[in-house]
Design a protein around this motif. Structure first.
Motif, PDB file in Angstrom:
ATOM      1  N   VAL A 254      -5.692  -1.225  -2.141  1.00 21.80           N
ATOM      2  CA  VAL A 254      -4.600  -2.202  -2.035  1.00 21.80           C
ATOM      3  C   VAL A 254      -4.438  -2.663  -0.590  1.00 21.80           C
ATOM      4  O   VAL A 254      -4.242  -3.854  -0.315  1.00 21.80           O
ATOM      5  CB  VAL A 254      -3.285  -1.609  -2.576  1.00 21.80           C
ATOM      6  CG1 VAL A 254      -2.107  -2.534  -2.279  1.00 21.80           C
ATOM      7  CG2 VAL A 254      -3.382  -1.360  -4.076  1.00 21.80           C
TER       8      VAL A 254
ATOM      9  N   PRO B 129       0.810  -1.225   0.000  1.00 21.85           N
ATOM     10  CA  PRO B 129       0.000   0.000   0.000  1.00 21.85           C
ATOM     11  C   PRO B 129       0.844   1.277   0.000  1.00 21.85           C
ATOM     12  O   PRO B 129       0.514   2.244  -0.692  1.00 21.85           O
ATOM     13  CB  PRO B 129      -0.820  -0.122   1.286  1.00 21.85           C
ATOM     14  CG  PRO B 129      -0.864  -1.584   1.579  1.00 21.85           C
ATOM     15  CD  PRO B 129       0.450  -2.106   1.131  1.00 21.85           C
TER      16      PRO B 129
ATOM     17  N   THR C 121       2.333   1.781  -3.335  1.00 26.56           N
ATOM     18  CA  THR C 121       1.286   2.274  -4.240  1.00 26.56           C
ATOM     19  C   THR C 121       1.157   3.790  -4.144  1.00 26.56           C
ATOM     20  O   THR C 121       1.047   4.487  -5.162  1.00 26.56           O
ATOM     21  CB  THR C 121      -0.065   1.618  -3.909  1.00 26.56           C
ATOM     22  OG1 THR C 121       0.053   0.199  -4.034  1.00 26.56           O
ATOM     23  CG2 THR C 121      -1.158   2.116  -4.853  1.00 26.56           C
TER      24      THR C 121
END
Length: 573
Positions: free
Chosen positions: A51, A26, A29
């Motif tokens: 995510v 995450p 991301t």
């Protein structure tokens, strides 16, 4: 029906390092979509949130309904109190603009110094530290960002300067809340933790004004203004060191900011830097270029942008400044003096502080509270949402805005217009911060954050050098040094015991490392972008500050590592 969920430490193939890598997805991301792909912050935040939920469910075996409920609690926390503080700070600013008093404030700062490099130090570093001391949670970045715009800074540079300046004071921000939180969790006297932090962050403070000058005017600015940058940094650092060690953790930043500001004003009476005209010319050119870009984008938040278009020239500012009477200067400073008085009363006068605290409402998050336990088998307290409807810094700022409107003779109708129009302009900022805090809550409650931290803590004695990284990571994720301490303070304490290192040192290092992670937090990037009218261009701001953040993190890692060994004499006895 849900079953009680205990976050696993190494759920992926029973491997801690592999689980930590998956848990980082995450965060990766966020930084890839925001920094490399240049997505808009709200899309980056929403994608990273999705995510984190997928990782929580598939890799960490968290029931899907608990993962979603964790996200909803985090999102609400992001809206209130976090964005509530920023929103009310901007409403207050807008009232000063429509009243015409903000032009007087700009001219008043011009009286102290008309050099933009000095203004960056005075406004972003000294005044911003005062705001951090009393309010924190993004308010200093929001307020100093628009103030820098008002004295002629371009939007991107104003945002970057405000974020970089908001470093050294953060550990002692909001009247010492991050350090008090660390003490509460570890059962170490928070005054002792604060004294250790007071022997770490002042080292950063010495260099921050010099870095601000470099950000504003490059090598030329350093060459021409280094004397005052060094003197102000030393004054702030020394005052922070002394206050944290012997006076008061709660008042550390208040004392340090006032000392630094006084030293700057006194020095400027006897010394002036050269190169002012060149710096102003370069700043005006950058401002014109950036405003043209913002004006053509069509999707910026626009808070502060309209005022930027009417920036006065240096000659106009000179004339305006000379026309100011002491009464007009006092009225221009009134909103910020009011903020200091109100926040000092709310945080430092016990009867008021306790009365406000009594209005807080603890809400056990429906469907989530009692369903998540920690490794010790106790119910997570994170699932209790504290609704601070009156004691929140945002509500105090809202009250200040109403008082300022009354004093400035701004009608209630105009105040309401600024309130609603600011809410509309901030709509994407609300979405961004809600998604980022949703991400933080999912990562925390599912165990992703602890897995990452435990993996890093496995470095043994070398962990002394790496301990600030955890604070940096926690603040980068949550946007709050307080939250970073809530996440990792006890982990730092345990790792220190296991490695034979002073636990107070590493708990303090967590807070000190967190202060340099705040400028790259998506939450704070959005706050900065919103305040200067660059909403949607958070990626540009990130690229402007990320190297400064990493450089300061390396410095802090080296300092803590050395304090654990050859520089142990630096620490309080």
């Amino acid at each position: 029906m849900t079953t009680t969920y205990t976050p696993p430490l190494a759920p992926v193939a029973d491997s801690l390092w592999l689980s930590a890598i998956v848990a980082m997805l995450p965060l990766l991301t966020v930084f890839v979509t925001l920094g490399a792909l240049r997505w808009k912050a709200h899309w980056a935040g929403l994608t990273a949130l999705a995510v984190s939920i997928v990782v929580a469910v598939l890799a960490f075996d968290m029931p899907a309904n608990l993962a979603v409920l964790s996200a909803t609690e985090g999102a609400v926390f992001g809206l209130f109190p976090i964005m509530w503080i920023v929103f009310c700070a901007i409403v207050l600013y807008q009232i000063t603009v429509v009243s015409g008093r903000f032009d007087d404030l700009r001219a008043a700062f011009h009286l102290v110094s008309d050099d933009p490099r000095i203004q960056a130090i005075i406004i972003a570093f000294c005044f911003g530290a005062m705001l951090e001391a009393l309010a924190g949670f993004g308010a200093p970045v929001a307020i100093t960002g628009v103030m820098l715009m008002a004295v002629g800074f371009s939007p991107l540079r104003a945002a970057a300067v405000a974020l970089l300046a908001n470093t050294a004071p953060v550990a002692f921000g909001a009247v010492g809340t991050p350090i008090i939180t660390a003490g509460t969790l570890t059962k170490i006297d928070y005054n002792e933790i604060g004294a250790y932090v007071g022997h770490q962050t002042p080292v950063l403070a010495v260099f921050v004004p010099l870095m601000l000058v470099a950000l504003v005017d490059g090598k030329r600015g350093i060459k021409q203004t280094w004397p005052i940058a060094i003197v102000v940094g030393l004054a702030f650092g020394a005052a922070q060191w002394v206050s944290a060690t012997w006076i008061s953790i709660e008042l550390t930043d208040v004392i340090a900011s006032l000392v630094a500001l006084a030293v700057a004003v006194i020095m400027l009476r006897f010394w002036k830097p050269v190169g002012r005209d060149e710096a102003l010319a370069d700043l005006a050119l950058a401002r014109k270029r950036e405003l043209a870009t913002v004006g053509g984008s069509g999707d910026a938040g626009d808070v502060g942008t309209d005022e930027a278009d009417t920036a006065q020239s240096a000659e106009e500012l000179d004339a305006h400044a000379r026309s100011l009477s002491p009464g007009r200067i006092g009225m221009a400073l009134f909103p910020y003096l009011l903020i200091i008085v109100v926040f000092a009363a709310a945080k430092l006068i016990d009867p008021i502080k306790n009365a406000l605290a009594d209005t807080d409402r603890k809400i056990e998050w429906p469907g989530l509270h009692g369903e998540v336990v920690n490794a010790a088998g106790k119910a997570s307290t994170t699932t209790i949402y504290n609704f601070q409807w009156l004691s929140s810094p945002g509500t105090l700022l809202l009250i200040c805005s109403l008082v300022v409107a009354l004093v400035y003779k701004v009608s209630l109708g105009k105040w309401a217009h600024e309130f609603t129009s600011s809410a509309v302009k901030l709509r994407f900022a609300f979405l961004t911060v809600a998604s980022v805090l949703g991400l933080a809550y999912v990562m925390n409650l599912s165990g992703q954050t602890i897995t990452i931290g435990t993996w890093i803590a496995g470095a043994g004695t070398a962990f002394a050098f790496l301990s600030p990284v955890l604070g940096w990571l926690g603040t980068a994720v949550t946007g709050s040094d307080t939250s970073a301490n809530a996440l990792f303070a006890t982990l730092q304490q345990t790792a220190a015991h296991n490695a034979g290192i002073d636990p107070t040192l590493l708990v303090a290092a967590n807070s000190s490392g967190g202060v340099v992670g705040k400028m790259v937090s998506p939450q704070n990037l959005t706050i900065a972008a919103t305040s200067v009218g660059l909403l949607g261009r958070e990626s540009d701001i990130l690229r402007k500050v990320v190297l400064w953040s990493l450089g300061l993190l390396v410095l802090m890692c080296l300092l803590v590592g050395l304090q654990a060994t050859v520089l142990s004499w630096m620490l309080p006895s």
